[in-house]
Design a protein around this motif. Sequence first.
Motif, PDB file in Angstrom:
ATOM      1  N   GLY A  27      40.301  -3.715  39.154  1.00  0.00           N
ATOM      2  CA  GLY A  27      38.894  -3.405  39.381  1.00  0.00           C
ATOM      3  C   GLY A  27      38.057  -4.512  39.997  1.00  0.00           C
ATOM      4  N   PHE A  28      38.665  -5.613  40.390  1.00  0.00           N
ATOM      5  CA  PHE A  28      37.897  -6.685  41.017  1.00  0.00           C
ATOM      6  C   PHE A  28      37.804  -6.437  42.528  1.00  0.00           C
ATOM      7  CE2 PHE A  28      39.782  -8.720  37.232  1.00  0.00           C
ATOM      8  CZ  PHE A  28      38.622  -9.112  36.602  1.00  0.00           C
ATOM      9  N   SER A  29      36.671  -6.809  43.104  1.00  0.00           N
ATOM     10  CA  SER A  29      36.503  -6.638  44.552  1.00  0.00           C
ATOM     11  C   SER A  29      37.438  -7.599  45.277  1.00  0.00           C
ATOM     12  CB  SER A  29      35.056  -6.919  44.953  1.00  0.00           C
ATOM     13  OG  SER A  29      34.759  -8.299  44.797  1.00  0.00           O
ATOM     14  N   PHE A  30      37.682  -7.318  46.565  1.00  0.00           N
ATOM     15  CA  PHE A  30      38.551  -8.186  47.357  1.00  0.00           C
ATOM     16  C   PHE A  30      37.958  -9.588  47.442  1.00  0.00           C
ATOM     17  CE2 PHE A  30      39.919 -10.084  51.364  1.00  0.00           C
ATOM     18  CZ  PHE A  30      41.293 -10.080  51.176  1.00  0.00           C
ATOM     19  N   GLU A  31      36.627  -9.666  47.581  1.00  0.00           N
ATOM     20  CA  GLU A  31      35.957 -10.970  47.701  1.00  0.00           C
ATOM     21  C   GLU A  31      36.172 -11.815  46.438  1.00  0.00           C
ATOM     22  OE1 GLU A  31      34.162  -8.008  48.331  1.00  0.00           O
ATOM     23  OE2 GLU A  31      34.609  -8.194  50.464  1.00  0.00           O
ATOM     24  N   ILE A  32      35.990 -11.201  45.284  1.00  0.00           N
ATOM     25  CA  ILE A  32      36.174 -11.922  44.011  1.00  0.00           C
ATOM     26  C   ILE A  32      37.633 -12.342  43.862  1.00  0.00           C
ATOM     27  CG2 ILE A  32      36.143 -11.694  41.486  1.00  0.00           C
ATOM     28  CD1 ILE A  32      33.341 -11.861  42.393  1.00  0.00           C
ATOM     29  N   GLY A  33      38.547 -11.428  44.113  1.00  0.00           N
ATOM     30  CA  GLY A  33      39.975 -11.738  44.004  1.00  0.00           C
ATOM     31  C   GLY A  33      40.367 -12.868  44.939  1.00  0.00           C
ATOM     32  N   ARG A  34      39.884 -12.825  46.173  1.00  0.00           N
ATOM     33  CA  ARG A  34      40.184 -13.854  47.169  1.00  0.00           C
ATOM     34  C   ARG A  34      39.588 -15.200  46.752  1.00  0.00           C
ATOM     35  NH1 ARG A  34      43.834 -15.207  50.578  1.00  0.00           N
ATOM     36  NH2 ARG A  34      43.473 -14.112  52.514  1.00  0.00           N
ATOM     37  N   LYS A  35      38.360 -15.158  46.211  1.00  0.00           N
ATOM     38  CA  LYS A  35      37.694 -16.396  45.794  1.00  0.00           C
ATOM     39  C   LYS A  35      38.482 -17.087  44.681  1.00  0.00           C
ATOM     40  CE  LYS A  35      33.041 -17.985  44.774  1.00  0.00           C
ATOM     41  NZ  LYS A  35      31.641 -17.587  44.628  1.00  0.00           N
ATOM     42  N   VAL A  36      38.901 -16.317  43.668  1.00  0.00           N
ATOM     43  CA  VAL A  36      39.675 -16.888  42.561  1.00  0.00           C
ATOM     44  C   VAL A  36      41.048 -17.339  43.060  1.00  0.00           C
ATOM     45  CG1 VAL A  36      40.743 -16.404  40.323  1.00  0.00           C
ATOM     46  CG2 VAL A  36      38.446 -15.571  40.814  1.00  0.00           C
ATOM     47  N   PHE A  37      41.654 -16.545  43.911  1.00  0.00           N
ATOM     48  CA  PHE A  37      42.978 -16.859  44.468  1.00  0.00           C
ATOM     49  C   PHE A  37      42.971 -18.210  45.178  1.00  0.00           C
ATOM     50  CE2 PHE A  37      46.123 -16.615  47.897  1.00  0.00           C
ATOM     51  CZ  PHE A  37      47.248 -16.204  47.207  1.00  0.00           C
ATOM     52  N   ASP A  38      41.877 -18.514  45.900  1.00  0.00           N
ATOM     53  CA  ASP A  38      41.777 -19.743  46.696  1.00  0.00           C
ATOM     54  C   ASP A  38      41.203 -20.935  45.929  1.00  0.00           C
ATOM     55  OD1 ASP A  38      42.866 -18.477  48.899  1.00  0.00           O
ATOM     56  OD2 ASP A  38      40.906 -17.882  49.706  1.00  0.00           O
ATOM     57  N   MET A  39      40.791 -20.764  44.668  1.00  0.00           N
ATOM     58  CA  MET A  39      40.181 -21.855  43.896  1.00  0.00           C
ATOM     59  C   MET A  39      41.184 -22.952  43.564  1.00  0.00           C
ATOM     60  SD  MET A  39      37.923 -20.240  40.865  1.00  0.00           S
ATOM     61  CE  MET A  39      36.399 -19.396  41.171  1.00  0.00           C
ATOM     62  N   SER A  40      40.636 -24.132  43.334  1.00  0.00           N
ATOM     63  CA  SER A  40      41.458 -25.214  42.786  1.00  0.00           C
ATOM     64  C   SER A  40      41.458 -25.051  41.260  1.00  0.00           C
ATOM     65  CB  SER A  40      40.868 -26.573  43.166  1.00  0.00           C
ATOM     66  OG  SER A  40      39.626 -26.764  42.503  1.00  0.00           O
ATOM     67  N   VAL A  41      42.360 -25.720  40.599  1.00  0.00           N
ATOM     68  CA  VAL A  41      42.433 -25.645  39.142  1.00  0.00           C
ATOM     69  C   VAL A  41      41.137 -26.168  38.526  1.00  0.00           C
ATOM     70  CG1 VAL A  41      43.665 -26.432  37.090  1.00  0.00           C
ATOM     71  CG2 VAL A  41      44.935 -25.885  39.144  1.00  0.00           C
ATOM     72  N   GLU A  42      40.593 -27.243  39.086  1.00  0.00           N
ATOM     73  CA  GLU A  42      39.353 -27.831  38.567  1.00  0.00           C
ATOM     74  C   GLU A  42      38.191 -26.848  38.680  1.00  0.00           C
ATOM     75  OE1 GLU A  42      41.243 -29.464  41.002  1.00  0.00           O
ATOM     76  OE2 GLU A  42      42.318 -30.659  39.520  1.00  0.00           O
ATOM     77  N   ASP A  43      38.087 -26.185  39.839  1.00  0.00           N
ATOM     78  CA  ASP A  43      37.008 -25.200  40.031  1.00  0.00           C
ATOM     79  C   ASP A  43      37.158 -24.038  39.052  1.00  0.00           C
ATOM     80  OD1 ASP A  43      35.943 -26.713  42.066  1.00  0.00           O
ATOM     81  OD2 ASP A  43      36.820 -25.495  43.687  1.00  0.00           O
ATOM     82  N   ALA A  44      38.386 -23.579  38.864  1.00  0.00           N
ATOM     83  CA  ALA A  44      38.637 -22.461  37.943  1.00  0.00           C
ATOM     84  C   ALA A  44      38.278 -22.857  36.515  1.00  0.00           C
ATOM     85  CB  ALA A  44      40.096 -22.035  38.033  1.00  0.00           C
TER      86      ALA A  44
END
Length: 183
Positions: free
Chosen positions: A157-174
Amino acid sequence: MTDQTVPSDIPTPRMLSWARNSAIYRLERRMMTEKQLFDAITRKAREKFEDISAGQLKAVAHFAVTFAYDNKLLDDGAYAEISTRSAVRGGKSKRAIAQKLAAKGVASDKVEAALGEADDLYAATIFARKRAFGPFRRGDLDDKRKAKELSAFARNGFSFEIGRKVFDMSVEDAEEVILSGRL
């Protein structure tokens, strides 16, 4: 002449007493929506009382729901808020939460109000951590793994933008998103 009685739509005092006690019993153990309580009382009343008419069944369930509201044991708004907070902490998207609450009979205005505080980025980050996706990935990334991870975000149920943003995050950002989003 045969002595056949037409079933009354008025429940007996025994039925009403049972409905009250059954509502208390159920709501002591777990929070329920109005629809869940109505359905549970209807189902159990059918089993308990052999000769109960459809009118009595509806009246007994309605009595139990009214009793629960009058004694502040039932509140769909509070149920929606608590369920939403819990689901977000568990990594569920707003869309998935809304579908689940709607299936449980919570009114759309109460669902909307409860989802106002929900943060999909936080929930998606939690989801990624639980599934070891994106910044929490342990193995190497190839095209097959990338497609699997991005499609899992979409299926949940997550949008593509949200999924892509989390997918591309660094561990520190997450980790920062998780720490800043704690409820």
